[in-house]
Scaffold this motif. Structure first.
Motif, short mmCIF file in Angstrom:
data_model
loop_
_atom_site.label_atom_id
_atom_site.label_comp_id
_atom_site.label_asym_id
_atom_site.label_seq_id
_atom_site.Cartn_x
_atom_site.Cartn_y
_atom_site.Cartn_z
N MET A 63 0.08 9.54 -5.98
CA MET A 63 0.69 8.50 -6.83
C MET A 63 0.11 7.14 -6.48
O MET A 63 -0.38 6.93 -5.37
N HIS A 64 0.19 6.22 -7.43
CA HIS A 64 -0.29 4.86 -7.19
C HIS A 64 0.61 4.13 -6.20
O HIS A 64 1.82 4.36 -6.16
N PRO A 65 0.03 3.21 -5.42
CA PRO A 65 0.82 2.41 -4.48
C PRO A 65 1.64 1.34 -5.22
O PRO A 65 1.47 1.13 -6.42
N LEU A 66 2.48 0.66 -4.47
CA LEU A 66 3.38 -0.35 -5.04
C LEU A 66 2.62 -1.37 -5.89
O LEU A 66 3.05 -1.69 -7.00
N ARG B 83 3.29 4.34 -1.03
CA ARG B 83 3.42 5.19 -2.21
C ARG B 83 4.39 6.31 -1.88
O ARG B 83 4.62 6.59 -0.71
N ASP C 3 0.81 -1.22 0.00
CA ASP C 3 0.00 0.00 0.00
C ASP C 3 0.85 1.28 0.00
O ASP C 3 0.30 2.38 -0.09
N THR D 282 9.72 3.70 -9.96
CA THR D 282 8.83 4.09 -8.87
C THR D 282 8.63 2.94 -7.89
O THR D 282 8.65 3.16 -6.66
N ALA D 283 8.49 1.72 -8.37
CA ALA D 283 8.37 0.56 -7.49
C ALA D 283 9.64 0.42 -6.64
O ALA D 283 9.56 0.21 -5.41
N ARG E 271 -0.09 -1.23 -7.65
CA ARG E 271 -0.47 -0.70 -8.96
C ARG E 271 0.77 -0.42 -9.82
O ARG E 271 0.73 -0.60 -11.04
N GLN E 272 1.85 -0.01 -9.20
CA GLN E 272 3.09 0.20 -9.97
C GLN E 272 3.54 -1.11 -10.63
O GLN E 272 3.90 -1.13 -11.81
N HIS F 122 7.67 3.23 -14.10
CA HIS F 122 6.98 2.40 -13.11
C HIS F 122 7.93 1.44 -12.41
O HIS F 122 7.76 1.18 -11.20
N ILE G 223 9.67 3.24 -4.01
CA ILE G 223 8.72 2.99 -2.92
C ILE G 223 9.33 2.04 -1.90
O ILE G 223 9.30 2.30 -0.69
#
Length: 173
Positions: free
Chosen positions: A50-53, A45, A43, A147-148, A55-56, A144, A151
């Motif tokens: 921004m989208h959480p992990l 982010r 959950d 971003t993952a 969704r990434q 993405h 996070i």
């Protein structure tokens, strides 16, 4: 030997997908070793908008399978966004890896100038195969993945640049 659209796409997607699996494994081990509920990672982010992990990771999968499918002129497999655990996310990444591996270089060869259209509500983006890969698909995919990684790094998972770049090969190696 020339460098092809396939060479610039499928192997890059595959390397980064495999790196992301290893990063998720490292995150799970870190959570277990430190008594952290792994669901907090799912959950997490970077910023509230921004989208959480979870969704990434789904978007990484969509980017890779959609990227090679569009380059090959075929339909990508549908994967509903229903993952709620690390195991389910890893399973999705494994399915994505298998799909990318299933496409052959000859399916993408010579498609550098083929038209690729992406339809969004109120907008259509039109690319050549080459411009789709270099200006949209690969940058979006890498966004993405990065971003993952970020996070999980922000959650204290001990990741370094080589976790992200694992599998990089030097010329002649």
């Amino acid at each position: 030997m020339s460098f092809s659209l396939y060479d610039a796409s499928a192997p890059v997607y595959l390397n980064m997908l495999r790196n992301l699996v290893a990063i998720l494994d490292k995150a799970a081990a870190h959570a277990q070793a430190n008594g952290v509920d792994i669901a907090t990672y799912l959950d997490a982010r970077i910023a509230p908008d921004m989208h959480p992990l979870t969704r990434q990771i789904q978007m990484v999968s969509d980017g890779a399978k959609g990227g090679v499918a569009r380059l090959a002129g075929v339909e990508a497999p549908s994967m509903p966004d229903t993952e709620t655990t690390f195991a389910e996310l890893k399973e999705r990444l494994a399915k994505t890896i298998a799909y990318v591996e299933s496409l052959k270089p000859e399916q993408i060869a010579g498609r550098e100038d083929e038209t690729i259209e992406l339809k969004f509500p109120g907008q259509t983006m039109t690319f050549t195969g080459a411009s789709f890969l270099t200006t949209f698909s690969m940058p979006n995919f890498m966004f993405h993945v990065t971003t993952a990684y970020a996070i999980l790094r922000a959650q204290g998972v001990p990741l370094g640049k080589m976790d992200f770049l694992a599998g990089a090969r030097m010329a002649g190696a």
